[in-house]
Design a protein around this motif. Sequence first.
Motif, short mmCIF file in Angstrom:
data_model
loop_
_atom_site.label_atom_id
_atom_site.label_comp_id
_atom_site.label_asym_id
_atom_site.label_seq_id
_atom_site.Cartn_x
_atom_site.Cartn_y
_atom_site.Cartn_z
N ASP A 246 35.02 26.21 27.53
CA ASP A 246 35.43 25.23 26.30
C ASP A 246 34.27 25.81 25.27
N ARG B 71 38.63 19.87 29.60
CA ARG B 71 37.09 20.66 28.87
C ARG B 71 36.19 20.75 29.76
N LYS C 20 40.50 24.40 35.95
CA LYS C 20 41.08 25.23 34.64
C LYS C 20 42.82 24.88 35.38
#
Length: 486
Positions: free
Chosen positions: A196, A102, A95
């Motif tokens: 996510d 995702r 991230k």
Amino acid sequence: MRLMKGGSAAGTALLGLLLLAACGTGRQEPPAQTPFVRTALVLYGSFGRSHPGDCFPLSEAERFHLLETGPDNHSTTRWCEVRANRGLHAFQELKRRSPGMRILLYYMGPGQLIVSRFDRLSQEEWSWIKAHHGRGSGDRWAALGASTGEYLRALPYPVERAMHLGNPNWQAHWLRTRYERAWVRQEGGHDGRHSDGIFLDGMQYGVSWQNGWRLEGCFDEASWQWSCSTQDHPDPYYDPSTGRYRNELWQQHYGEFLRRAVPYFRERGLELGLNAWRIAHPAQIALYEELGLLAMEECGFLCWRVPEVREWEEKLRVMAQAQNYRILSVNAAPGSADVPEPNPSEGLARMDRSYQGRTGWQWLWFALGSYWLAHAPERGNAYFLFTLWNFRDQYWFEEYDPARLHLGRPLGPAVRAEAGLWWRPFERGFVAVNANRDPRTLRVAGGGRARLLAHENFRTPQAAPPVNLDAGVELAGYQGAVLLGE
């Protein structure tokens, strides 16, 4: 969006405008901010073995748009960088490197239960279910054999037990425990932080492993072999009087569960994806459209075998018409499952092998071309995955790089020249696919001249062979091609 079969006067007029636009923008630079292909990475088990160093680099994983993997893989040393720094949280690092990526975490859906000798949580849960919601319980969650009344294991994957998908109390337990394990307590090595959403396996639109269940006691854990061959069928979804599976009841319970699960996770800021195996049934598609989820079609344009034209065209139609849900199209070259497991020294050389007469690269271009015929970039309705390694490894191919390969926006839907022969206009050229076994000649009236790109020449398109689309270009059997307008 509808796939256009052509033939009408209005369609011909529209086609002329599209061709003028495609040929008139051939020298435009590709829009760097938009990918030409939305890529997915799915990694299970001891992944990354064919990569140098016997591990998968986060530096490669960060280039994909979607990662789906196990909830405990945040700390596995199958990631090269985690091997070098044991304190690194892989999901957090991905991230940081790629904020738009995702990450979805794998769990088996409630139609089955994975019980692994290596997973204490699963063993404890199965023992508790059998004690409180098993044989003899008025609120039974486990399915039993319709003939024997015994607990059942899946023949292909003996870790899986048959469950009652439609029991609302089992559904509630499943939702609460899966959410809390990863996103609340980080229990048993599961960690949903920096992810996510959740991805559910075993969610095909029909009873799982039909005619593929054996008695739980027929499997020997120590030797990891079946000790007897007695088969049976999960009692909620099998009618002994007719000898048929009750797919309609499974589908009813399937819809009830998803209408409960999608809002449950969405309210907690998480999305839901599932492995549908195939996407074809109208009621299945309507359900996905209603809920706006991600559906993996594990049997994509290439399903470990040579595609059939009718089935391939149906997959084009389904993807092109996806409006409110997204498809993850998994593509595996025909015969690739029969090739021995990769070794660390092989790397991308596996793509050079022949798979039923075509190289891995040629099958990649066939699958990519199919995706480009149906993908709607304005809706982001599809991800693409190609593998010769099942889900134990994958590679970021240079074909995925928009700086190297990008035709701009599509100028309309795909056009069917004949059965299995399709093309689509883009701002900078065309995509064409021949899904037939034998060669076909594609003619595009007013298409002009273009460069025929393939794996061997797309990096240097000026060296690619020129073709005249008005005169016709021959496409080999199962060929996907990019035609760069001049």
